[in-house]
Write an enzyme that holds these catalytic residues in place. Structure first.
Site, PDB file in Angstrom:
ATOM      1  N   LYS A 146       0.843  -1.207   0.000  1.00 50.68           N
ATOM      2  CA  LYS A 146       0.000   0.000   0.000  1.00 50.68           C
ATOM      3  C   LYS A 146       0.872   1.248   0.000  1.00 50.68           C
ATOM      4  O   LYS A 146       1.801   1.344   0.802  1.00 50.68           O
ATOM      5  CB  LYS A 146      -0.853   0.041   1.270  1.00 50.68           C
ATOM      6  CG  LYS A 146      -1.908  -1.024   1.332  1.00 50.68           C
ATOM      7  CD  LYS A 146      -3.277  -0.457   1.007  1.00 50.68           C
ATOM      8  CE  LYS A 146      -4.322  -1.557   1.113  1.00 50.68           C
ATOM      9  NZ  LYS A 146      -5.295  -1.535   0.026  1.00 50.68           N
ATOM     10  N   LYS A 257     -13.021  -8.116  -7.613  1.00 47.07           N
ATOM     11  CA  LYS A 257     -13.353  -8.903  -6.437  1.00 47.07           C
ATOM     12  C   LYS A 257     -14.674  -9.595  -6.745  1.00 47.07           C
ATOM     13  O   LYS A 257     -15.738  -8.971  -6.633  1.00 47.07           O
ATOM     14  CB  LYS A 257     -13.521  -7.990  -5.221  1.00 47.07           C
ATOM     15  CG  LYS A 257     -12.247  -7.262  -4.810  1.00 47.07           C
ATOM     16  CD  LYS A 257     -12.549  -6.245  -3.720  1.00 47.07           C
ATOM     17  CE  LYS A 257     -11.283  -5.621  -3.162  1.00 47.07           C
ATOM     18  NZ  LYS A 257     -10.384  -5.046  -4.169  1.00 47.07           N
TER      19      LYS A 257
HETATM   20 MG   LIG Z   1      -6.670  -2.102  -4.597  1.00 50.16          MG
END
Ligand SMILES: [Mg+2]
Length: 332
Positions: A146, A257
């Site tokens: 991240k 997803k």
């Molecule tokens: Mg992402």
């Protein structure tokens, strides 16, 4: 044919709360779905919403399911409830033995052969440098980090150290969660291009969602000026949004997803028609949704398939990853 739709809510605690754009995520809440017909055939599915990522809220999913009586019809799950469409769609496929969402081998945690195809997660910040070797020892060959959390100059310095330290066959994904300005995104892409030009260093596979979803045009424009790939994620939470971005000309990588994308049949149809470059990813679902999502991923995959974004086992303080759907249902 009459089908009975029943749901049981679940709550799972993260071993360590996750930092999200929405704040700390301590409990993962969702629903297990069980469909049963008059011939006693049973199918399980999971509704695992992530409302801040564009799906319905848990309460909306629950009130839809509770409103269905025993004369439930599969086609009645509206598009506004994508996680419910997925959970119910997979339960129905299992019930009628379409085998659509089943048949994918569950991945054993810690299995380094399986982990070679799964992207390992690194924490934001400098601690990624310490954890990277642990992820490699677990068998991961692709790692995700991240960014956009700390000062950009610090993060770029850490990235340079990380890519020097890692073996050159390792790939890194950088995920900005839509949090960069155009200037920052350009700084990151220039850095990635420089790192990718050096064969001694680990490669940057892609920069994920540098800008917010409403800046598709700017991301498209940037993707032409830098060699490092840009991947959309928050922009394409649902199949409808995948279709929209495709219609607007995006041909780069897209992260999906399946658990919150909507109808698995519609997702597969989109993949078979257009052959998009997709990276499949977890929504922190239980084994029920995970197996279904991986099955969808295996049916939609292109070759060579990028590593699966399913490095989420062992993130919960329970033993649910080892349970079958029926066992988990009986625990709730
Ligand atoms: Mg992402």
């Amino acid at each position: 044919m009459e089908i009975e739709l029943a749901v049981r809510p679940y709550q799972r605690r993260f071993v360590k709360p996750l930092h999200t754009a929405h704040g700390l995520w301590t409990w993962r809440e969702g629903l297990l779905v069980r469909l049963r017909d008059s011939r006693e055939r049973v199918g399980y599915g999971e509704i695992a919403p992530i409302p801040w990522f564009g799906s319905e809220a848990l309460e909306e999913a629950l009130s839809f399911c509770n409103a269905q009586d025993k004369k439930w019809q599969a086609e009645t799950v509206p598009d506004g409830l994508p996680a419910t469409q997925f959970g119910v769609g997979c339960a129905l496929a299992e019930l009628v033995k379409e085998d659509f969402c089943a048949g994918y081998e569950p991945v054993i945690p810690g299995d380094s052969f399986a982990n070679a195809n799964i992207c390992g997660l690194l924490p934001a910040g400098e601690t990624a440098l310490d954890l990277a070797s642990q992820r490699l020892a677990q068998g991961h060959r692709t790692l995700k980090w991240k960014i956009g959390v700390h000062a950009i100059t610090d993060e770029i310095r850490w990235l340079e150290r990380l890519t020097e330290k890692l073996p050159s066959h390792i790939q890194l994904r950088l995920d900005a969660n839509g949090g960069l300005s155009i200037d920052q995104a350009e700084q990151w892409l220039a850095t990635c291009d420089r790192i990718n030009a050096d064969p001694q260093m680990a490669a940057i596979e892609h920069l994920e969602q540098p800008l917010p979803p409403d800046r598709l045009g700017a991301m498209q424009e940037m993707s032409k000026r830098y060699r490092t790939a840009i991947a959309l994620d928050e922009s394409v939470a649902t199949v409808a949004q995948l279709e929209q971005c495709w219609a607007q000309g995006w041909r780069g990588v897209m992260v999906v997803k399946p658990a919150i994308a909507g109808s698995p049949q519609r997702l597969q149809a989109f993949c078979h028609t257009h052959r998009p470059r997709l990276v499949f990813s977890s929504a922190f679902e239980t084994g029920v949704g995970r197996r279904a999502a991986l099955a969808v991923a295996s049916r939609c995959a292109t070759t060579p398939a990028p590593a699966l974004g399913f490095g989420t086992q062992g993130w919960f303080a329970d033993d649910w990853d080892t349970l079958t759907a029926a066992e988990l249902w009986n625990r709730l």
